[in-house]
Scaffold this active site. Structure first.
Site, PDB file in Angstrom:
ATOM      1  N   LYS A  17       0.830  -1.218   0.000  1.00 60.61           N
ATOM      2  CA  LYS A  17       0.000   0.000   0.000  1.00 60.61           C
ATOM      3  C   LYS A  17       0.856   1.255   0.000  1.00 60.61           C
ATOM      4  CE  LYS A  17       1.070   0.976   4.468  1.00 60.61           C
ATOM      5  NZ  LYS A  17       1.885   2.153   4.855  1.00 60.61           N
ATOM      6  N   ALA A 105      10.592  -3.444   5.371  1.00 55.26           N
ATOM      7  CA  ALA A 105      10.748  -2.199   6.140  1.00 55.26           C
ATOM      8  C   ALA A 105      10.784  -0.989   5.211  1.00 55.26           C
ATOM      9  CB  ALA A 105      12.004  -2.240   7.019  1.00 55.26           C
ATOM     10  N   MET A 108       5.592   0.244   3.017  1.00 48.41           N
ATOM     11  CA  MET A 108       4.506  -0.149   2.115  1.00 48.41           C
ATOM     12  C   MET A 108       3.665  -1.304   2.657  1.00 48.41           C
ATOM     13  SD  MET A 108       5.922   0.262  -1.704  1.00 48.41           S
ATOM     14  CE  MET A 108       4.279  -0.165  -2.269  1.00 48.41           C
ATOM     15  N   GLY A 109       3.859  -1.656   3.914  1.00 47.47           N
ATOM     16  CA  GLY A 109       3.004  -2.667   4.531  1.00 47.47           C
ATOM     17  C   GLY A 109       3.257  -4.080   4.032  1.00 47.47           C
ATOM     18  N   GLY A 111       4.968  -6.613   5.459  1.00 47.90           N
ATOM     19  CA  GLY A 111       4.742  -7.585   6.535  1.00 47.90           C
ATOM     20  C   GLY A 111       3.252  -7.720   6.833  1.00 47.90           C
ATOM     21  N   SER A 112       2.536  -6.609   6.747  1.00 49.15           N
ATOM     22  CA  SER A 112       1.086  -6.646   6.972  1.00 49.15           C
ATOM     23  C   SER A 112       0.402  -7.434   5.868  1.00 49.15           C
ATOM     24  CB  SER A 112       0.523  -5.223   7.012  1.00 49.15           C
ATOM     25  OG  SER A 112       1.128  -4.488   8.048  1.00 49.15           O
ATOM     26  N   ALA A 113       0.882  -7.291   4.629  1.00 51.09           N
ATOM     27  CA  ALA A 113       0.321  -8.066   3.507  1.00 51.09           C
ATOM     28  C   ALA A 113       0.576  -9.556   3.731  1.00 51.09           C
ATOM     29  CB  ALA A 113       0.933  -7.597   2.186  1.00 51.09           C
ATOM     30  N   ASP A 145      -1.949  -2.016  10.024  1.00 50.84           N
ATOM     31  CA  ASP A 145      -2.144  -2.001   8.570  1.00 50.84           C
ATOM     32  C   ASP A 145      -2.694  -3.319   8.025  1.00 50.84           C
ATOM     33  OD1 ASP A 145      -1.069   0.521   8.514  1.00 50.84           O
ATOM     34  OD2 ASP A 145       0.916  -0.128   7.833  1.00 50.84           O
TER      35      ASP A 145
HETATM   36  O1  C5P Z   1       0.745  -2.022  14.062  1.00 55.04           O
HETATM   37  P1  C5P Z   1       2.158  -2.155  13.595  1.00 55.04           P
HETATM   38  O2  C5P Z   1       2.860  -3.308  14.258  1.00 55.04           O
HETATM   39  O3  C5P Z   1       2.315  -2.151  12.123  1.00 55.04           O
HETATM   40  O4  C5P Z   1       2.893  -0.850  14.112  1.00 55.04           O
HETATM   41  C1  C5P Z   1       4.284  -0.757  14.210  1.00 55.04           C
HETATM   42  C2  C5P Z   1       4.652   0.400  15.107  1.00 55.04           C
HETATM   43  O5  C5P Z   1       4.320   1.641  14.471  1.00 55.04           O
HETATM   44  C3  C5P Z   1       3.930   0.435  16.436  1.00 55.04           C
HETATM   45  O6  C5P Z   1       4.573  -0.348  17.386  1.00 55.04           O
HETATM   46  C4  C5P Z   1       4.018   1.912  16.786  1.00 55.04           C
HETATM   47  O7  C5P Z   1       5.294   2.229  17.288  1.00 55.04           O
HETATM   48  C5  C5P Z   1       3.896   2.583  15.422  1.00 55.04           C
HETATM   49  N1  C5P Z   1       2.513   2.982  15.123  1.00 55.04           N
HETATM   50  C6  C5P Z   1       1.971   4.047  15.797  1.00 55.04           C
HETATM   51  N2  C5P Z   1       0.674   4.426  15.543  1.00 55.04           N
HETATM   52  C7  C5P Z   1      -0.061   3.785  14.609  1.00 55.04           C
HETATM   53  C8  C5P Z   1       0.484   2.701  13.887  1.00 55.04           C
HETATM   54  C9  C5P Z   1       1.779   2.327  14.174  1.00 55.04           C
HETATM   55  O8  C5P Z   1       2.622   4.657  16.648  1.00 55.04           O
HETATM   56  N3  C5P Z   1      -1.320   4.186  14.394  1.00 55.04           N
END
Ligand code: C5P
Length: 310
Positions: A17, A105, A108-109, A111-113, A145
């Site tokens: 994304k 890293a 672009m997401g 790992g989320s994909a 994400d």
């Molecule tokens: O949810 P995800 O594991 O992808 O988020 C990674 C890191 O990004 C979180 O641990 C946080 O530090 C930061 N983050 C945030 N606020 C969000 C999404 C992510 O601070 N809305």
């Protein structure tokens, strides 16, 4: 006992994304920030193959630096599979093969994909038939994400970015992505934004930020007009990504010089996304950037979320 709908093996593809707009509000006690964002899923995909197994195992291909992807329980696809097994009472395992194309890293997401694809693939492989709203809940527990990678298309994300509302987007948007060999840490980029704001007194002195996606962004998407969208693309995390990686400024300048309508850091970076007027102009921008030694890809959006490939 449920019967597996896809005996043997299931292949699921999920998109990376771009955050066309990313407004970041205050940091909450859980460490997450309030967001108002617009995601667009683009034609750069993660392919996940889930195969019957008694154990939970993982293999990864498509990455230059194998150490950049965790192979244990920190891997989001692995966590997704185990979470689904726990939620459904499934007692077997799975072998997950991740074929990665979205930069690791890269903002672009990717790992989320992987996680979204693993949820869909294991649900089909195991025949657990989890309803969509429940899959969304599991996705949100895995990461902010992940729900969007399930849904795809173009969507407004609020809360942590996990509360989604589809946004109308007409036609297709052409993007050129410049990727970097070395990724950026998402938590570090959010922390840098907090530090930058408290140093500059940005949030302390100002009235609370209104965390809403500006109407012109939604209008530009609805009209399918890249010129209007280029004028209002924005990313609050760009300032901290540029502080962490000042050379991204040169990348942005090069893409604009090559004829892109606008360029922004994607999510927490370091990928830079350039919006182009037409597929042809995107091809031109891509080749100019490649000639300058950049790793540049031409993609388009919106595309669907995690889907089983027959
Ligand atoms: O949810 P995800 O594991 O992808 O988020 C990674 C890191 O990004 C979180 O641990 C946080 O530090 C930061 N983050 C945030 N606020 C969000 C999404 C992510 O601070 N809305």
């Amino acid at each position: 006992m449920s019967v597996a709908a896809f005996p043997g093996s299931v292949h699921v593809r999920a998109p990376g994304k771009i955050n066309v707009y990313l407004g970041v509000g205050d940091r909450h006690e859980d460490g997450y920030h309030a967001l108002a964002t617009v995601f667009q899923a683009v034609s750069l995909y993660e392919d996940v193959y889930a195969t019957d197994s008694d154990e939970f195992t993982l293999s990864v291909s498509g990455v230059e630096d194998v150490d950049s992807v965790p192979m244990d329980d920190r891997n989001l696809a692995m966590r997704a599979a185990k979470m689904l097994a726990a939620a459904t009472g499934f007692e077997g395992g799975v072998h997950l093969e991740l074929r990665k194309s979205v930069p690791v890293a890269g903002g672009m997401g990717g790992g989320s994909a992987d996680a979204a694809a693993a949820l869909v693939a294991c649900d089909a492989l195991w025949g657990t038939a989890v309803p969509p709203h429940r899959l969304h809940e599991l996705a949100a527990r895995l990461g902010a994400d992940v729900p969007f990678a399930l849904h795809g298309g173009t969507a407004v994300g609020t809360g942590r970015g996990d509360q989604l509302n589809p946004a109308l987007a007409r036609g297709r948007f052409d993007w050129v992505l410049v990727t970097s060999d070395e990724g950026l840490s998402t938590p570090a980029i959010y922390a840098r934004l907090d530090a930058h704001r408290s140093e500059s007194g940005a949030l302390a002195d100002d009235p609370p930020m209104s965390l809403e996606v500006p109407i012109p962004v939604l209008q530009a998407l609805r009209a399918g007009d890249p010129h209007s969208l280029a004028a209002c693309m924005f990313n609050d995390l760009e300032v901290s990504a540029l502080l962490e990686r000042p050379s991204l400024d040169d990348v942005i300048a090069e893409g604009l010089h090559a004829g892109a309508l606008s360029g922004i850091v994607s999510g927490s970076g370091p990928t830079v996304a350039f919006l182009c007027e037409t597929p042809e102009s995107a091809q031109y921008v891509q080749s100019e950037l490649q000639d300058a030694g950049r790793a540049a890809l031409h993609v388009h959006g919106p595309v669907p979320g995690a889907r089983i490939i027959a």
